[in-house]
Design a protein around this motif. Structure first.
Motif, PDB file in Angstrom:
ATOM      1  N   ILE A  49      -5.774  -2.016  -8.000  1.00 19.35           N
ATOM      2  CA  ILE A  49      -5.023  -2.869  -7.072  1.00 19.35           C
ATOM      3  C   ILE A  49      -5.359  -2.506  -5.628  1.00 19.35           C
ATOM      4  O   ILE A  49      -5.591  -3.376  -4.788  1.00 19.35           O
ATOM      5  N   ALA A  50      -5.379  -1.207  -5.340  1.00 21.61           N
ATOM      6  CA  ALA A  50      -5.677  -0.771  -3.970  1.00 21.61           C
ATOM      7  C   ALA A  50      -7.085  -1.188  -3.548  1.00 21.61           C
ATOM      8  O   ALA A  50      -7.290  -1.632  -2.412  1.00 21.61           O
TER       9      ALA A  50
ATOM     10  N   ALA B 286      -7.098   3.189   0.793  1.00 25.61           N
ATOM     11  CA  ALA B 286      -8.147   4.059   0.268  1.00 25.61           C
ATOM     12  C   ALA B 286      -7.548   5.334  -0.330  1.00 25.61           C
ATOM     13  O   ALA B 286      -8.005   5.810  -1.379  1.00 25.61           O
ATOM     14  N   ALA B 287      -6.524   5.865   0.318  1.00 25.65           N
ATOM     15  CA  ALA B 287      -5.860   7.063  -0.210  1.00 25.65           C
ATOM     16  C   ALA B 287      -5.176   6.759  -1.540  1.00 25.65           C
ATOM     17  O   ALA B 287      -5.261   7.553  -2.488  1.00 25.65           O
ATOM     18  N   ALA B 288      -4.511   5.611  -1.627  1.00 25.05           N
ATOM     19  CA  ALA B 288      -3.857   5.221  -2.882  1.00 25.05           C
ATOM     20  C   ALA B 288      -4.897   5.058  -3.990  1.00 25.05           C
ATOM     21  O   ALA B 288      -4.669   5.474  -5.137  1.00 25.05           O
TER      22      ALA B 288
ATOM     23  N   ALA C  17       0.826  -1.192   0.000  1.00 26.62           N
ATOM     24  CA  ALA C  17       0.000   0.000   0.000  1.00 26.62           C
ATOM     25  C   ALA C  17       0.866   1.251   0.000  1.00 26.62           C
ATOM     26  O   ALA C  17       0.500   2.248  -0.593  1.00 26.62           O
ATOM     27  N   TYR C  18       2.013   1.169   0.654  1.00 20.21           N
ATOM     28  CA  TYR C  18       2.858   2.357   0.762  1.00 20.21           C
ATOM     29  C   TYR C  18       3.446   2.734  -0.580  1.00 20.21           C
ATOM     30  O   TYR C  18       3.498   3.903  -0.939  1.00 20.21           O
ATOM     31  N   VAL C  19       3.874   1.727  -1.329  1.00 20.61           N
ATOM     32  CA  VAL C  19       4.453   1.998  -2.641  1.00 20.61           C
ATOM     33  C   VAL C  19       3.386   2.525  -3.587  1.00 20.61           C
ATOM     34  O   VAL C  19       3.633   3.466  -4.347  1.00 20.61           O
ATOM     35  N   LEU C  20       2.188   1.948  -3.528  1.00 16.88           N
ATOM     36  CA  LEU C  20       1.108   2.408  -4.397  1.00 16.88           C
ATOM     37  C   LEU C  20       0.793   3.881  -4.164  1.00 16.88           C
ATOM     38  O   LEU C  20       0.617   4.646  -5.109  1.00 16.88           O
TER      39      LEU C  20
ATOM     40  N   LEU D  68      -1.449  11.811   3.049  1.00 15.15           N
ATOM     41  CA  LEU D  68      -0.843  10.539   2.656  1.00 15.15           C
ATOM     42  C   LEU D  68       0.454  10.313   3.429  1.00 15.15           C
ATOM     43  O   LEU D  68       0.719   9.213   3.918  1.00 15.15           O
ATOM     44  N   GLY D  69       1.252  11.353   3.564  1.00 11.94           N
ATOM     45  CA  GLY D  69       2.497  11.245   4.321  1.00 11.94           C
ATOM     46  C   GLY D  69       2.264  10.938   5.791  1.00 11.94           C
ATOM     47  O   GLY D  69       2.957  10.107   6.377  1.00 11.94           O
TER      48      GLY D  69
END
Length: 159
Positions: free
Chosen positions: A143-144, A54-56, A1-4, A81-82
């Motif tokens: 994907i997310a 959800a943010a991604a 999820a972080y990479v997305l 997001l950060g």
């Protein structure tokens, strides 16, 4: 999820132009640092992983639609997001962890991904390249959403 999320943020910033890319670097870094620090001083917040997914998905959808967002919107998205990603990663900090190096690694990795994705979107000039950037955004959203649905399914995530 972080990479997305980082890829989607980079593509969105790149679609908006160079000035927005520069601001997104600073804002995402501040959010990551703030979230990682906050994770050590707050109670565990439920569904942080779901929030990141959800943010991604939302940012990927903005990229796919090439929705015209301004500097203020990208700043807010990047900060939120950060914060979410920094908080989630900061939960992995333990007593024997070198906190400063850990947070620097998170920020460095995320900004590297942001740089690559935003450079890709900034360099897109031909119509097929612009379509490829939008297609990448749609894939990120898809994907997310799939992972988010699996996370909340009654059987849980497959092993």
């Amino acid at each position: 999820a972080y990479v997305l999320g980082a890829i989607a943020m980079g593509l969105l910033a790149g679609q908006c132009g160079r000035n927005v890319v520069a601001v997104s670097f600073a804002v995402l870094a501040m959010g990551l640092i703030g979230g990682a620090i906050a994770s050590g001083y707050t109670v565990t917040v439920p569904y942080v992983g779901a929030t990141n997914l959800a943010a991604a998905a939302g940012v990927g959808l903005l990229v796919a639609l090439r929705f015209p967002v301004g500097l203020t919107a990208v700043t807010g998205i990047g900060l939120l997001l950060g914060l979410a990603q920094g908080y989630s990663n900061g939960l992995a900090i333990r007593i024997d962890t070198a906190e400063v190096l850990f947070i620097a690694g998170i920020v460095g990795a995320c900004l590297s991904i942001l740089a690559l994705a935003s450079a890709l979107a900034l360099a897109a000039r031909a119509s097929w390249q612009l379509i490829a950037v939008r297609a990448a955004g749609s894939w990120i959203a898809a994907i997310a959403l799939i992972v988010l649905a699996l996370e909340f399914s009654p059987k849980g995530m497959p092993n």
